[in-house]
Each structure stands twice: as C-alpha cells, then as structure tokens.
Design an enzyme around this catalytic site. Sequence first.
Site, PDB file in Angstrom:
ATOM      1  N   SER A  65       0.801  -1.223   0.000  1.00 58.69           N
ATOM      2  CA  SER A  65       0.000   0.000   0.000  1.00 58.69           C
ATOM      3  C   SER A  65       0.830   1.268   0.000  1.00 58.69           C
ATOM      4  O   SER A  65       0.310   2.339   0.281  1.00 58.69           O
ATOM      5  CB  SER A  65      -0.935  -0.003   1.223  1.00 58.69           C
ATOM      6  OG  SER A  65      -0.185  -0.022   2.424  1.00 58.69           O
ATOM      7  N   LYS A  85      -6.486   2.830   8.948  1.00 54.00           N
ATOM      8  CA  LYS A  85      -5.636   3.893   8.406  1.00 54.00           C
ATOM      9  C   LYS A  85      -6.286   5.268   8.569  1.00 54.00           C
ATOM     10  O   LYS A  85      -5.620   6.245   8.928  1.00 54.00           O
ATOM     11  CB  LYS A  85      -5.342   3.603   6.934  1.00 54.00           C
ATOM     12  CG  LYS A  85      -4.471   2.376   6.708  1.00 54.00           C
ATOM     13  CD  LYS A  85      -4.305   2.073   5.230  1.00 54.00           C
ATOM     14  CE  LYS A  85      -3.420   0.845   5.018  1.00 54.00           C
ATOM     15  NZ  LYS A  85      -3.262   0.501   3.584  1.00 54.00           N
TER      16      LYS A  85
END
Length: 831
Positions: A721, A764
């Site tokens: 990511s 996140k």
Amino acid sequence: MSLPSSLPLLILEDKVLLPGSSMRIAVRDSASIRMIDSRLLKRDLLRSVLVGVVPRRSNQEHTSDSLVNAMGTAAVVVQVTGTNWPKPLYTLLVTGLCRFQIDGIIQDLPFVVANIKQMDSPSKQEMDIKKNAELTSLAVEFRLLAEDLVDILDGKAPVINRLKEMLTALPDHSLPDTLASIVKATFDEKLEVLNTTDLVDRFKKALHLLKRQQEIVKVNGPSKINEPSRKSRQLSKKFGGSSFPIRITKGAESTDDNEDEDDIEELERKLKGAALPEHALKVAMKEIKRLKKMPPQFPEHATTRNYLEWMIDLPWSKETKDNLDIAKARHDLDQDHYGLEKLKKRVIEYLAVRKLKNSLKGPILCFVGPPGVGKTSVGRSIANTLGREFHRISLGGIHDQSDIRGHRRTYVGSMPGRILTALKTVGVKNPVILLDEIDKLSKSLHGDPAAALLEVLDPEQNWTFVDHYLNLPFDLSQVLFIATANTVSSIPPALLDRMELIQVPGYTHEEKLVIATGHLIPKQLTSHGLEGKDVAFSQDAIKTIISSYTREAGVRSLERNLGALCRSVAVQFAEKSPLKTEGIKLKQADKQEDNGKPTSKTQKPFVITKEFVVDVLGPPVFQSEVAQRLAVPGVATGLAWTAMGGEIMFVEATRMGGEGQLTLTGQLGDVMKESAQLALSWLRSHAVEYNLARDHEVDLVGQTDIHVHFPAGAVGKDGPSAGLAIVLALVSLFSGRCMRSDTAMTGEITLRGLVLPVGGIKEKILSAHRAGITRVILPKRNEKDLRDIPENVKARLEVVLVNRVEEAIQAAFEDGSPFVRLSNTIGSSKL
C-alpha cells in the site's frame, strides 16, 4: 540355604513381608532408589540379588539405632520396573525366603547396609516337624482347616483352584507364614508372626488367624466375604481381633486392606452415575475390570485410575441453559463496551438465531484487531450475557500439538489437552471458550498446534473430537469458541477458513473520551483507594492525555496514564499534605440541604486539569510533525496498517549526482522495494509527457542517484500500500514543490498508472484522524469501506477518491498539478 553376613536394607512402611510370600513394593525414598541403582540395575542379570526387607510403622522415627535387633525377611528381587524420568520411581517384585535379625549397622549412606543373623532354616524346620509330635499335629490341623476354608470359598473366587494346588505342594513348615500373608490381618498381627522364631508358637498364632477368618466366612456366607455383619464382628471379638474379611489373591502375593477395592467400587458407582454415552461407558467398564484385576503396586494402576477419574469429571451431558433475552443482551453489551457496533451486531444475530432454532451449532468467531480494544473482555461479556460458563485458553507461544490434542497414555506424565482440561474446569459441555492470541501459534518438532485446532474449530467435525489421552469421541459442537488475533497474516489458511472474521478496529478520540470517563477512571480510582467525591478529571485533562500522551488504537496506554495520575494524588492524600495549587482547582461551595438552608462549607472534589497532567506525566510525548516534515520537497505522508492498528508513515526522497542508482533504506520488505521500483519506472516513463525532462533527455535519472528512505529504520516495514505515496514523493522531489501538509494517502499503483485498492482502510483513516490530518487520498475502489468509518470522523475528514496516479497528483498539491509550472522552469535544471 544360608544368608550372607550382611544385606542392604529396604524399609517397608506399614506392611510386612513374610517368608514364602511375594509382594510388589513401590520405592520412592532416595536411599532405596540409590540402593536399586547401585545394587540391582548394575548387577549381573544372571545372578539373583538379595535384600533385607524390614517393616516399620510410618509414624515411627527412623534411626540406625532403632533398626538394631529388629526382625526382617531376606528376599530375592524377582523384577524391577519403573522409570528414571521425570524423576526416579521404581517398583520391586520380591519373594520372601527366611527370617533374619539385625546385629548392627555397617553404613547409613548412600543406603543402609546391616550385619544380619539368620533365624530359621527351611531344612532344619522340616526336620523339627518330623521329630516333634506337637508340630506334626499342628501341621495336620492347620492344613485341614485351610482346605476346609478353601472348600467354603469354592467357585466364589477366581484363584481358588490355584490356591488348592498351592496348599497341596506347600511344605508343612511354610504353612504359618504363607497362610498368614493370605488371610486378612492387621500390621501388628503379621508383625507378631514375623517376630515369632519358635515354629510351635508360630503355628498357634497363624492358626488363631485362620480360625477367625473361617468363622467370619461361615457367618457371612461365601457370597458376602467383604461385607462383615454384626455377628461376624462379635465373633471377631471372641477371637480377640478385628473384623477382617478374608482376601485371596493370585499366588501368594501380599495385599493391602480392602480400601482399594472400596475405592474401585466407588469409581464404578460414579461412572454409572456420570451419564456417559454408551460408547464411553463401555470403555470405562472395561477399564474398571482391568483395574480390579491389577495389584495397586503396579505403575499402570495409578494411570488407569487417573484415566477413569477424568472420564467421571468430564461433562458428557451437563450443560447450562442459554439466556436468550435479546433486549437484555443488547443492553448488557452496550453497558460493558462502548462502540464496537459491528461486533455487537454479530453477537445479537447469533443470539437471535439461537432463540429461533435451538439446535444451531456454535459458530467460530474470530475477533481481529489491535491490542487493547477489548477483544478478550467482549468474549467474557458474551458468556455473561448468555449465562454460560467462561474459560480463556492462552495460545501465545504454544508449539506442541499435544497441548491441544493431549498426550497418549503410553507416555509418562500423560494428560489431556487444553480443550478437555477447560471443559473439566467449567463442568459443562456448552461453555464459551476464548482461544486468545490464535495468531501466535508456532511450529516445532512436536507438531503443528494450528493443524491440531482444525478439528476443534470445524463445526462439521468437532462433534467427534478425539483427544489422544481420552481416545474417545467427545462432542464439542455445543461449545461457543471465540478466537482473538492481532493479524490474520500469520494464521494458516486452512485454520482461517474455519473461522468467521470480525474486525475490531481502534477507537477514535471521541470514543476514548467516553470510555475513559465511563469505565477507566472509575476503575483506576477504585484500584488506588480513591473515590469519585475525592478526585475528578476535567475534560481538557483527558483530551490532553489522549492526544499528547497516547497514540494507540486501544486504551491500555490511556489507562496506564490515568493510573499514574491517580497514584500521584494518592501519595499526597496518604501524606495528608496540601495538594499543589497549580493544576488542581480547590473549590469551596456552600452545601444546600433539601430545605434550601445553607450549611457548613464543604470541599468539592479535586479537579485534575491539563496543567496537572503535564506536571505529573512530563512534557507531551506526541506532537504533530506533519507540517514540519512536509516543509521541504520530496516528502509524502502515507498510511500504514500494523498489528497494533493504523499509523502514519513518512516517505522521504532525495537526489544527487551519480549513475542512476536507486537506494532504499528503512528496513523494507520485498513488496515495498518492488513498489519503489515500480513508482520510479512510472515516473521515468512519463517524464517527457509531464515536462519533467527535455525531449532529448529521455532518461530522467541518467546522471542522478535517487535515495528513498522510510524513517524509523529499526522497525521492519512491508506491505502492498505504499506505491502511491512513493510516486507522490518522487513527483514532489523532481518538481521542487511541497505537498499539502494536511493530506495523507494510501494505495498501490500499476505500471499503467492505475491506483489499486488496499486493505485496512478503517484503521488507516483512524490513524490519520489521531494525527490531525484532515484530507485522505484513497483508491476509488475502496469507497465501499467508508461506510465502516464513524460519522464524527467522516465529518472532519475530506476523502478524495482516485482511479489514476494523475488524479492523486492533482489532489496532493496546493494548487493542483505542478507540471504546468515545471514547463517554464525545467529547462534551466540539468538532471
């Protein structure tokens, strides 16, 4: 035969070995073990070994002086069985030969050795019987009485035929000792027979015991040998002894009293009353039959008994009734835990289905989330809500599959696995069992415990779970298993397939504030001897702790800091000294009674403020550094997922003259290294298109080295990511412009510039919220994950969804894409 002048001694507590009888002796004391190691285990196996067996009472003080002049039996050791692991434990099979008397002690250590004097000789005794008319008459009477007793017992004991054969072949001089060892007699009575060296007196004493037993058998009848009646007890008094039923054993082995038989009968009654299933009861009855035929001195006797006790203690049919009040369950879960809506919703669904269909097998729930968010306590709350028993099994660090499946009974120290141990502890077959830290199992030479859990956690198989120790199917289908894990990456796919994953994300600042006020502060006040009327926390103080002293997904650090404040107040309370006026507001107020009349002034609780927090905890640990880090070109803010929750991660890039090499630092894994190479390749392929290089300078980094660094180099990093953040850091570096300091991003890219979706979106975004970031760039295909974000967090965040790298570049800079300005300035820069 003649005995040697000295013999090693074996002390026998509360038992007597008579000549002509055999006995199994369990050896546990260190001196006897040393004697066995040196005199028996290291000998020539073709030679027999003699030992002196000396009886004494267990409550009698054992000294060397007390052994002098004591009588004993010289015995030959027929067999030695036992083990040296985990500690020495031996069992000796010995056969008595003749009497001896101890003249003196030669040595005490490492084991006792004594000078002895032989007191009888078989050949001399046989000659005495032939010459002495009284002995001949006693021997005849004794043999006839013994045969009469055997006739009364005919067909009622399995060893009668062997006993008849033994009596026929037994010499006359051995009759008193042999029959005294067979009939039931006390320790003192057998000791008296051993101490009688005169053969005539010995016959008389043994004849007395034999007549007593014959009268008792006649009164009770041969079918009730072990059930003495009132009349038999009276007859016993007539003969001057206690009421002891006769006990016949195989051969001439000496036996204990009937306590062991009573215990076995008690075990049998318990087994029949334990409501065992048919297949288990059949095995148990077979083991009971083996136990009845097995002498108590056998090592296998204790193993079989322990196995039967386990079968009795296991809850084959016991269960608790579920409390299926859905409204109450919802209320209890809300009271115990704030937030966790997805998890509580799934629990309510389970309860609702149980209420409609009572035969539903328990699902295998797995709570996955960072530490400190309440995964374990939710499992306990579910048990309380259902009204079930609760048991927690910690799986962290387990590396032996026997911990799950148990050990086979062939091994020394074998025992069932943790699953059956938990069921025995709770006493019901439908508890809530929490398998804590299931992601921290490990393999070893002793097998894979994760593989052993496959049968436990499969609803289609666990109704016939077989533990190696029990070696019988046991139904686990009614157990509600709940597993907890910090990450699923270390859980084997086959085991993961058996479980239903429920993500438990971290808490927002607002949720932590509510949890601290409603749960943590009252708990810490109570544990530190304080009360709510003594100390109060201001909202600003709690917010300061949350934002400046903790940056975690859970609330453990928050609770520790609250505890530190409570300890500081407790010290001052204990010292009875005035609290500091700085940071603690002491307020006086008139207390009003119900009638409105003022009374004496009362001090209100001490209010802990932000200043007091700084004074006790020190300077703030965490400060926003995003604006400072992004003040120079070549830096981007990424979002990462870890087992501890989400966190922000900076990506720094710089360039220098060189040969076009790419350097990566920060302890990166292979995935992130490939992401960095991919980002650079995309940038080089679009360098001319976006005016990052002149037409004739197609290679953007032909004479430039690029260094990409991820700070916190001691912490390993890997994951799919970081590609988007690396691209934007490189664009910022080559454009010479800084990115927006309020923006963070996550996503992976392809060589064609597509932005791919990633996982851990909720964690996140919450980490970005905790760090004070207000804009987040996400892949367009992660839009579905936004519905899990709390509304108060979404209201404070601007989420930008992108499909391509160009869209992310447009959103990451203050006034859009930097490429327009680059077209006028790039010509003066030589790369």
